[in-house]
Design a protein around this motif. Structure first.
Motif, short mmCIF file in Angstrom:
data_model
loop_
_atom_site.label_atom_id
_atom_site.label_comp_id
_atom_site.label_asym_id
_atom_site.label_seq_id
_atom_site.Cartn_x
_atom_site.Cartn_y
_atom_site.Cartn_z
N LEU A 194 8.69 54.06 16.33
CA LEU A 194 9.99 54.69 16.58
C LEU A 194 11.09 54.09 15.74
N ASN A 195 10.93 52.81 15.38
CA ASN A 195 11.94 52.22 14.50
C ASN A 195 12.00 52.98 13.19
N GLU A 196 10.84 53.29 12.67
CA GLU A 196 10.78 54.05 11.41
C GLU A 196 11.39 55.43 11.61
N ALA A 197 11.00 56.10 12.70
CA ALA A 197 11.50 57.45 12.95
C ALA A 197 13.02 57.43 13.09
N TYR A 198 13.51 56.45 13.82
CA TYR A 198 14.95 56.37 14.04
C TYR A 198 15.69 56.07 12.73
N MET A 199 15.15 55.14 11.96
CA MET A 199 15.82 54.79 10.70
C MET A 199 15.81 55.96 9.72
N TRP A 201 16.28 59.02 10.50
CA TRP A 201 17.41 59.87 10.83
C TRP A 201 18.72 59.13 10.73
N TRP A 202 18.66 57.83 10.83
CA TRP A 202 19.86 57.03 10.58
C TRP A 202 20.28 57.26 9.13
#
Lengths: 468, 314
Positions: A194-199, A201-202
């Protein structure tokens, strides 16, 4: 171009870099919209032109997105910054030579990046699709020189204050470097989950929010007062705009992932911050429209103002959608549908493209001290863009609402695809109009360079806009 | 910069931007990193390996450097029959997923169990090995963990591959999924508001630990694929559909993926796409009654990988 790469700084005429960037931007706009139109055709008629592996939809889609974002939009930003900043500082560009090199590096990097994407080499992360060596190249060889040039031109200015436009230019290009370096951390250091997914979209959020929206606004802050002759309605409201962009626009990244299992506090926080984006948005739109007081006739008569103000007016539905579609109350319906695609085109092809087109029109005439070759062609281009864009936007919005309804009412997917089909065709027609309009534009600009009527000495550059 | 205001302004700018970074990057990452993996996350990591996008092990996204998932019906060492078991074979040198390499990916309890019960710490990339997803119930709570079967059960790479009743190349398939841009139309993230009956349960917080890239997709023009293997497990249908979706769904807008068959079919005959196309057009226009045959794909073709990925998405 080659003769300027190795020329002495003093032998390069002022504005060279801006002109190069303008034309490179127009070229990429044609390439980008051409690919876009091709992709749209594939979505409407999937069995059309299937024999080339290289032209598969799954590869071409990201090539389209990156060609328009980095080639056209960011390229046109660079072009406008390179002539607006010196003009506002009553000085020259800090280094015209760096600017010319910057343009070369920009085009080489982008061509390389698009070629790798085309070839299937991707990080698999939307908007940061470029593989990480290209990301580093973009940050260090494309954006950093641009930032240095712009920043140093502001530092070496010969005016006292710094005008609103220049806050945005300096701030945004700086933030773009930071966004590139932080947003791609998952690729540099192989962050996962999720860190990757969130970043992902960040990055996507901030590359739009901290570059495209503010810089497009910055351009209109320059063009409208300059061409109409009215002073900016309020510098204080300009302040409000600038600071609320930095504070509110940089935070709602998670609202792109409202339907994912991110921590709830993050989604709620992002959603509230997302509504607060309306603060800079409303401040900005009011400020520009009030600047137009008494000069509204120019909206019809003057081509640069026509483009700019159309862009600003498109920013109204853009921001209203943007502020509210990401709240939980609405997002559950429109998430992942064509509505969002329409919104993205409203931002990039609507608001920001119109502002940039104005800047490029104005810049080329001012720098070369030549009148536009053909006003009629410019008006033709305007209507091709506006009608083409509107067809696209309306059809995709409707398609999105159909998809949303299909999602909520559990319609079999095939029926949604069938229901959308007419709108897919309209979208292709709209996109193709934009593409054809741009070819006309390139011709018009080329002829302006070659044959545009020379301005008489003593005529101020901004009079160009009136003198026809 | 001349004015005092500009110095103050620059400082405030720095403060504002840094605060924003702390709140939007640092704090979420702390929170997300504290989440424990579910069994799904462990299975995904062991199936997809290190990275499904651009990486050193697979610069051109050919599906290299990936583990193989196998289904075992008998014990690879003793040969005794056993319930169907999924094992994940990492040939020597295959890159490990993050969860096997770093201590802070799986979540504290899963990590602890994977080391104490699963002997995960004995695994190394150079030698590779065989992994399982196991679980342990303590106080009524089931915790999944990674078991390094080469150490715990003595299952070697060769023996496990030889005993496999089914070989699933879904790891390489995910690379195809990323490279071919399936995620420009399909999502891997069903929403709460979707029809759960057909699209399945939306994922939960711990379902993603160690996966990269997650390719959620954003622009959905087609059905969600996270659980597609559960609603449609027909290999025949998939094969026709990938070759030309209009064979089975006349109104589909999905592109053809006939080129993933490669130059030759399973029997080694050259695939003539142009001829196929002519016959298909004749069929579509009503000039012939039957559509042309879709060639059987070779076992090491890219479509095989992709098909394994799709059918494995249960």
């Amino acid at each position: 171009m080659i003769k300027y790469l190795f020329a002495k700084e003093k032998n390069i005429p002022g504005g060279t870099a801006a002109i190069f960037f303008s034309f490179s931007a127009i070229m990429w706009f044609i390439i980008g919209t051409g690919i876009g139109s091709f992709n749209a055709a594939k979505l409407a008629f999937p069995d059309w032109f299937t024999h080339s592996y290289a032209l598969q939809f799954g590869h071409m889609r990201q090539v389209h997105v990156h060609a328009v974002i980095f080639g056209w939009i960011a390229g046109a930003f660079a072009a406008s910054a390179m002539y607006v900043v010196p003009a506002l500082g009553n000085t020259k560009l800090w280094s015209e030579k760096l600017g010319v090199w910057n343009c070369l590096l920009w085009n080489v990097g982008l061509a390389l990046g698009l070629a790798t994407l085309w070839f299937g080499m991707t990080s698999g992360r939307e908007y940061s699709d470029f593989i990480w060596p290209i990301d580093i190249y973009i940050a260090l060889c494309m954006v950093l020189p641009l930032f240095i040039n712009i920043f140093m031109s502001i530092v070496t200015r010969r005016t006292q204050g710094i005008y609103t436009t220049n806050w945005f230019f300096a701030g945004s290009f700086f933030m773009l470097i930071i966004v590139f370096l932080i947003g791609n951390l998952p690729e540099f250091f192989h962050l996962t989950g999720l860190n990757e997914a969130y970043m992902t979209w960040w990055f996507a959020h901030n590359v739009l929010g901290l570059l495209i929206t503010p810089v497009a606004a910055a351009i209109t802050y320059y063009i409208v007062p300059k061409v109409t002759g009215n002073p900016l309605y309020s510098h204080r409201v300009g302040h409000l705009h600038f600071w609320s962009i930095v504070v509110f626009y940089s935070t709602p990244a998670a609202h792109h992932l409202m339907s994912s299992p991110l921590p709830e506090w993050l989604k709620s926080f992002a959603s509230v911050e997302g509504v607060l984006i309306l603060v800079p948005a409303v401040a900005y739109v009011c400020n520009i429209l009030l600047t137009m007081q008494g000069k509204w006739a120019m909206f019809v008569e003057n081509v640069e103002i026509k483009y700019t103000i159309t862009g600003v007016l498109l920013a109204i539905p853009l921001n209203m959608q943007g502020g509210f579609q990401q709240t939980r109350a609405i997002n559950w319906y429109v998430h992942g549908t064509g509505w969002i695609v329409a919104h993205a085109h409203l931002a990039l092809l609507g608001f920001s493209t119109f502002a940039e087109a104005a800047a490029v029109y104005y810049g080329v005439q001012t720098l070369l001290r030549r009148k536009l070759y053909s006003l009629s062609l410019a008006n033709f281009h305007f209507w091709m863009l506006l009608i083409g864009f509107s067809l696209y936007w309306v059809s995709m919005t409707i398609a999105g609402l159909i998809q949303g309804a299909g999602k909520i009412y559990e319609v079999p997917y095939m029926d949604i695809v069938i229901a959308e089909h007419p709108y897919m065709i309209v979208r292709w027609l709209g996109g193709t109009m934009v593409f054809l309009g741009n070819i006309v534009w390139l011709w018009n600009m080329y002829m302006t360079v070659k044959q545009g009527e020379k301005l008489a000495p003593g005529v101020q550059p901004q009079d160009v806009a009136y003198a026809r | 910069m001349g004015f005092r205001e500009y110095r103050i302004g620059s400082i405030l700018f720095g403060v504002a931007l840094s605060t924003s970074m702390v709140v939007t990057v640092y704090m979420p990452s702390l929170d997300i990193s504290g989440v424990s993996s579910t069994a799904t996350a462990l299975e995904k990591q062991l199936t997809y390996g290190s990275n499904s996008g651009f990486d050193y092990g697979d610069l051109f996204l050919h599906g290299n450097d990936k583990p193989t998932k196998v289904i075992l019906k008998k014990n690879p060492v003793t040969g005794a029959a056993m319930d169907d078991t999924a094992a994940y074979v990492f040939p020597a040198g295959t890159s490990f997923p993050s969860g096997l390499k770093h201590d802070n990916i799986l979540g504290a309890d899963v990590q602890a169990l994977s080391v104490s019960m699963g002997k995960m710490d004995q695994a190394a990339e150079v030698t590779g090995g065989v992994f399982l997803v196991s679980s342990k119930v303590t106080n009524g709570v089931e915790t999944p963990y990674v078991e390094f079967a080469t150490a715990t059960r003595g299952w070697g790479i060769e023996a496990t591959l030889a005993a496999a009743s089914e070989t699933i190349l879904a790891g390489a398939g995910k690379t195809m999924f990323v490279r071919e841009g399936c995620w420009w139309c399909h999502t891997l993230l069903p929403e709460q508001t979707h029809d759960w009956q057909s699209f399945g349960r939306p994922p939960v917080l711990g379902d993603f630990n160690g996966e990269s890239p997650t390719t959620f997709g954003s622009d959905r023009k087609a059905p969600d694929l996270l659980h597609v293997g559960s609603r449609n497990s027909s290999k025949e249908w998939m094969m026709l559909h990938f070759f030309n979706p209009r064979l089975v769904q006349p109104h589909s807008i999905m592109p053809r993926y006939d080129y993933l068959w490669g130059p030759k079919d399973k029997a080694g005959n050259v695939i003539d796409l142009v001829k196929w196309d002519e016959e298909f057009e004749a069929y579509r226009d009503g000039d012939s009654v039957y559509p042309p045959e879709v060639p059987e794909y070779a076992d090491d073709s890219e479509i095989r990988y992709l098909m394994d990925f799709v059918l494995n998405s249960k």
